[in-house]
Design an enzyme around this catalytic site. Structure first.
Site: not given
Ligand code: D8F
Length: 297
Positions: A144, A239, A269
């Site tokens: 992520s 996701d 995700h």
């Molecule tokens: C977060 C999951 C738990 C872990 C709800 C994670 C993301 C990170 C999702 C972005 C960055 C979206 N973004 O999820 O790190 O679009 O910046």
């Protein structure tokens, strides 16, 4: 950044911190022994704590090394949420695993976390003799938000020519922080991520909208991907970030980079942490086996 955005990010930070340590129980309690030690790495954005996971004693020394970046939307600071993967990778891929506790937003926005991520990798590449790993056989990976940092680290390493990762693991990555989050779609009604959450993460990490198109923030917007390290790209069918991950895998391939791209079907995700267990295990095993091959002498 507007006051309310900062407050929202801090609220999310508090709320998700607890939730994000709750890795699926069956993934968390493996019978793989945990052999770890702490490490502090000096970086140009401040000292960074890391946890070192050693492979079994039977592994030829010095073992190669894998540097891991956890997720959490750039705002949640819970490196231990990757403990299950770091343990099983150290046990089965025959490498030292270094899990990085980088600083998070909104307290430390871009570029501090990326600077720390890059400096830690450069330090790991340079300090194998003292650390007991082979710094010339290094891989980088993340999940992520940590996968976004990984892509940035690999760009910086290519452009500066400092070290050359043998593999980058890009797992469930946000790669386009300039796009409108409401255009990021999922085939299921209630995916884990929603546009509001993505907006908060992005505003916290990159408060200045003009910076969001920078390839170090949005690697998917780069038009010069040639020469990046071989990649393992993992995406999940449900996701909202699947499309940008798939597109990045294709773009890397078109630029001549060796890519292993796997779309896990029926999962959302962060399934590598929350399950379902069979798919999570399969993805972690894929990371370990790809690392083992990429890092073999
Ligand atoms: C977060 C999951 C738990 C872990 C709800 C994670 C993301 C990170 C999702 C972005 C960055 C979206 N973004 O999820 O790190 O679009 O910046």
């Amino acid at each position: 950044m507007p006051f309310s955005t900062d407050v929202q990010a801090r609220g999310i930070q508090l709320l998700l911190s607890g939730m994000m340590t709750r890795v699926h129980e069956e993934l968390r309690f493996t019978d793989v022994p945990k052999r770890t030690e702490g490490l502090q790495v000096p970086t140009s954005a401040g000292p960074v704590n890391c946890t070192v996971y050693r492979p079994p004693a039977s592994t030829a020394t010095p073992a190669p090394v894998y540097v891991n970046f956890h997720g959490g939307g750039f705002v949640v600071r819970r490196p231990e949420q990757d403990d299950h993967m770091c343990r099983s990778i150290a046990a089965t891929a025959g490498c030292v695993v270094i899990n990085v506790d980088y600083d998070v937003a909104p307290q430390r926005p871009y570029p501090a976390p990326l600077t720390q991520a890059y400096d830690v990798c450069a330090w790991v590449a340079d300090n194998g003799t003292a650390g007991g790993w082979d710094g010339s056989r290094l891989a980088v990976g993340g999940h992520s938000a940590g996968a976004n940092l990984t892509a940035g680290v690999c760009r910086m390493a290519r452009d500066r020519g400092t070290f050359t990762p043998r593999l980058q693991i890009i797992d469930s990555a946000p790669l386009d922080q300039a796009a409108d989050p409401s255009t990021k779609l999922s085939p299921i009604a209630k995916p884990l991520l929603n546009p509001h959450l993505i907006r908060i993460f992005t505003a916290a990490y990159v408060p200045d909208p003009a910076e969001r198109a920078d390839p170090l923030v949005s690697p998917a917007l780069a038009d010069d991907l040639a020469g990046l390290p071989p990649a393992l790209v993992i995406t999940a069918e449900h996701d909202r970030l699947r499309d940008e991950g798939d597109a990045y895998a294709k773009a890397l391939e078109a630029a001549g980079v060796t890519v292993t791209h796997r779309v896990f079907t029926g999962v959302d995700h962060y399934f590598t942490h929350t399950g379902p267990v069979p798919e999570a295990k399969e993805a972690i095993e894929l990371m370990a086996s790809t690392l083992r091959t990429a890092l073999s002498a």
